[in-house]
Design a protein around this motif. Structure first.
Motif, PDB file in Angstrom:
ATOM      1  N   THR A 222       0.817  -1.215   0.000  1.00  0.00           N
ATOM      2  CA  THR A 222       0.000   0.000   0.000  1.00  0.00           C
ATOM      3  C   THR A 222       0.850   1.263   0.000  1.00  0.00           C
ATOM      4  OG1 THR A 222      -0.195  -0.398   2.388  1.00  0.00           O
ATOM      5  CG2 THR A 222      -2.108  -0.904   1.041  1.00  0.00           C
ATOM      6  N   ASP A 263      -5.868  -1.305   5.930  1.00  0.00           N
ATOM      7  CA  ASP A 263      -7.126  -1.782   5.376  1.00  0.00           C
ATOM      8  C   ASP A 263      -7.155  -1.413   3.897  1.00  0.00           C
ATOM      9  OD1 ASP A 263      -9.754  -2.160   4.527  1.00  0.00           O
ATOM     10  OD2 ASP A 263     -10.612  -1.613   6.469  1.00  0.00           O
ATOM     11  N   GLU A 265      -9.297  -2.134   1.504  1.00  0.00           N
ATOM     12  CA  GLU A 265     -10.583  -1.675   0.995  1.00  0.00           C
ATOM     13  C   GLU A 265     -10.789  -0.196   1.314  1.00  0.00           C
ATOM     14  OE1 GLU A 265     -13.778  -4.150   2.239  1.00  0.00           O
ATOM     15  OE2 GLU A 265     -13.065  -5.907   1.137  1.00  0.00           O
ATOM     16  N   GLU A 266     -10.334   0.229   2.478  1.00  0.00           N
ATOM     17  CA  GLU A 266     -10.414   1.644   2.825  1.00  0.00           C
ATOM     18  C   GLU A 266      -9.470   2.460   1.941  1.00  0.00           C
ATOM     19  OE1 GLU A 266      -9.610   4.620   6.640  1.00  0.00           O
ATOM     20  OE2 GLU A 266      -9.733   2.448   6.923  1.00  0.00           O
ATOM     21  N   VAL A 268      -8.655   1.757  -1.068  1.00  0.00           N
ATOM     22  CA  VAL A 268      -9.309   1.846  -2.381  1.00  0.00           C
ATOM     23  C   VAL A 268     -10.362   2.943  -2.364  1.00  0.00           C
ATOM     24  CG1 VAL A 268     -10.839   0.642  -3.986  1.00  0.00           C
ATOM     25  CG2 VAL A 268      -8.843  -0.541  -3.056  1.00  0.00           C
ATOM     26  N   ARG A 269     -11.170   2.991  -1.297  1.00  0.00           N
ATOM     27  CA  ARG A 269     -12.221   4.007  -1.195  1.00  0.00           C
ATOM     28  C   ARG A 269     -11.640   5.420  -1.163  1.00  0.00           C
ATOM     29  NH1 ARG A 269     -14.475   0.170   2.420  1.00  0.00           N
ATOM     30  NH2 ARG A 269     -13.610   1.292   4.212  1.00  0.00           N
ATOM     31  N   GLU A 270     -10.469   5.545  -0.533  1.00  0.00           N
ATOM     32  CA  GLU A 270      -9.835   6.856  -0.432  1.00  0.00           C
ATOM     33  C   GLU A 270      -9.081   7.244  -1.695  1.00  0.00           C
ATOM     34  OE1 GLU A 270      -7.380   6.398   2.975  1.00  0.00           O
ATOM     35  OE2 GLU A 270      -9.018   6.708   4.424  1.00  0.00           O
ATOM     36  N   GLY A 271      -8.983   6.319  -2.661  1.00  0.00           N
ATOM     37  CA  GLY A 271      -8.296   6.610  -3.904  1.00  0.00           C
ATOM     38  C   GLY A 271      -6.792   6.447  -3.843  1.00  0.00           C
ATOM     39  N   GLU A 275      -8.351  -0.167  -7.405  1.00  0.00           N
ATOM     40  CA  GLU A 275      -9.306  -1.238  -7.132  1.00  0.00           C
ATOM     41  C   GLU A 275      -9.007  -2.482  -7.962  1.00  0.00           C
ATOM     42  OE1 GLU A 275     -14.128  -1.728  -6.539  1.00  0.00           O
ATOM     43  OE2 GLU A 275     -13.363  -0.246  -7.984  1.00  0.00           O
ATOM     44  N   TYR A 278      -6.129  -4.314  -6.471  1.00  0.00           N
ATOM     45  CA  TYR A 278      -6.559  -4.977  -5.236  1.00  0.00           C
ATOM     46  C   TYR A 278      -7.178  -6.339  -5.532  1.00  0.00           C
ATOM     47  CZ  TYR A 278      -9.555  -6.028  -1.219  1.00  0.00           C
ATOM     48  OH  TYR A 278     -10.197  -6.653  -0.185  1.00  0.00           O
TER      49      TYR A 278
END
Length: 457
Positions: A222, A263, A265-266, A268-271, A275, A278
């Motif tokens: 990450t 995390d 997935e978090e 990914v949500r934050e850019g 995705e 992932y």
């Protein structure tokens, strides 16, 4: 085990290579430091470099550091001056081996380098379930994402998966994405051609090519910049990479494992994480539980690390008391297995009379136990988590640095008496003298026997 031997020494190093071959190692041999660097740059790789003590070990270690090639170096020689061995250690070698070589010694060195690379120490049923799942899909070539808090043993799990895979006899290559600057990570992963950028004085094979046929671990993925994530995604999908400055794609065959303490997935949500990457990585997910959720592992890991560091410090086997185990079991272990390992390293150095009791255990948020015999609970952190000043002074320091201060302070307390200091520290007089010699050569002020008594009032 891949062993790279550097030098000749009238054939004695070749003999060491033959003994290593008999121990199951893959051995390569070059004559000088530059040839060794060329071999490592070309993707040949090594798990251990054994180099003649008369060669420029400092230049070799500097080159390895500059080019971010992580490999332990061991010096060897024929009856050298003691200073030569010490100079080699100061230059960056991790150990010195006398020649002519002894078969058992060579085997022990190889075993020490390979120690714990793929062995998971556990007892708790929670960890047993994780290992059972890991063994089930380890033989496949599916990408694996290992998640968990820092210090839970994600790289150990990655090596375990490799050891159980059909690629176990091939390379296992690890890259720490958080430790390499973004502008250098692309070259580290995919390699570069000579002249591709300033400082690219020769072709360098990247980790993807070095791991060809084996397993590539991308640790803390990450931390990778989104621009580079796109290139990584293409490499995974197409099974080919482009060297920086290269003109044609290169096919690679690897099994990819990635780790993260965040995390995803978090992210990914934050850019901050792609995705599509992932989902490419997360074919199988291995979540490693924190140490506080597998309490039965604390005792077995504590015994394991106590034995490891007793041997490393030339000490006899140490016994953990029931009270010491109780102190360990009550701790929160925010730093997980890594924190426990550091705690047991300190405990080994502070143990007396072959016993590790609560007085030898300094936990995070605690100070040294007082001389009154109170347990390691003295000096614990307050309810708001604030650490005492003396504990704050330890944070951020290496175990080796703390050990050095402990040894020198104890020697000063004993008025320079080596035997008395060794007894208090729980180490052999030979180990103490060897450490003091290194400290003195590094410029540290080492108390002479009785010098405090001779000093003016």
């Amino acid at each position: 085990m891949r062993l790279l031997i550097v030098g000749t020494l009238d054939g004695h190093i070749s003999t060491a290579g033959k003994l290593a071959l008999q121990s199951g190692a893959k051995v390569a041999h070059v004559d000088d430091v530059e040839s060794a660097m060329n071999a490592l740059r070309s993707g040949q790789g090594a798990d251990l470099v054994m180099v003649e003590v008369n060669l420029d070990i400092q230049a070799l270690c500097r080159s390895l550091e500059t080019e971010r090639i992580a490999v332990p170096v061991v010096a060897c020689g024929i009856d050298p001056e003691p200073s030569a061995a010490a100079d080699a250690i100061r230059a960056g070698a991790q150990e010195y081996i006398p020649l002519p070589p002894d078969a058992e010694l060579i085997a022990a060195v190889l075993s020490a380098v390979a120690e714990e690379t793929s062995t998971v120490v556990f007892r708790d049923p929670v960890m047993s379930n994780v290992l059972r799942l890991a063994e089930q899909f380890a033989p496949s070539d599916a990408s694996v994402l290992i998640t968990g808090e820092s210090g839970t043993g994600k790289e150990v799990m990655a090596r375990f998966l490799h050891s159980k895979s059909k690629r176990a006899s091939e390379q296992f290559i690890s890259v720490n994405c958080a430790a390499i600057p973004e502008n250098l990570l692309e070259s580290e992963l995919f390699g570069h051609e000579k002249g591709a950028f300033t400082g690219a004085v020769t072709r360098r094979i990247g980790k993807f090519e070095e791991a060809n046929g084996g397993t590539l671990l991308l640790d803390e993925i990450t931390e990778m910049h989104p621009r580079l994530q796109a290139k990584l995604l293409r490499a995974i999908q197409e099974r080919e990479i482009d060297r920086v400055g290269g003109g044609k794609p290169i096919k690679v065959d690897i099994r990819l494992i990635a780790t993260s303490n965040r995390d995803l997935e978090e992210a990914v949500r934050e850019g901050n994480f792609r995705e599509d990457l992932y989902y490419r990585l997360n074919v199988v997910n291995v979540p490693l539980p924190p140490l506080r959720e597998r309490p039965q592992d604390i005792a077995v890991l504590a015994e394991h690390f106590a034995a490891k560091y007793a041997e490393a410090n030339a000490l006899p086997a140490l016994k953990l008391t029931a009270e010491a185990h109780a102190v360990l079991s009550r701790h929160h272990w925010r730093g997980n297995v890594r924190e426990l390992e550091n705690t047991m390293h300190r405990a080994v150095l502070l143990a007396r009379d072959g016993i590790i009791d609560p007085n030898a255990i300094i936990l995070t948020g605690q100070s040294l136990a007082p001389e009154t015999g109170e347990t390691g609970a003295a000096g614990a952190a307050s309810e708001d988590g604030e650490l005492p000043g003396d504990v704050k002074a330890l944070v951020g320091r290496t175990v080796a640095d703390v050990e050095k201060d402990l040894i020198l302070d104890t020697l000063q307390h004993c008025l320079g008496n080596r035997t008395h200091a060794a007894n208090i520290l729980g180490i052999s007089i030979r180990t103490l003298r060897n450490k003091l010699k290194l400290y003195s050569q590094d410029g540290a002020a080492v108390p002479l026997p009785g010098e405090q008594e001779r000093a003016p009032a």
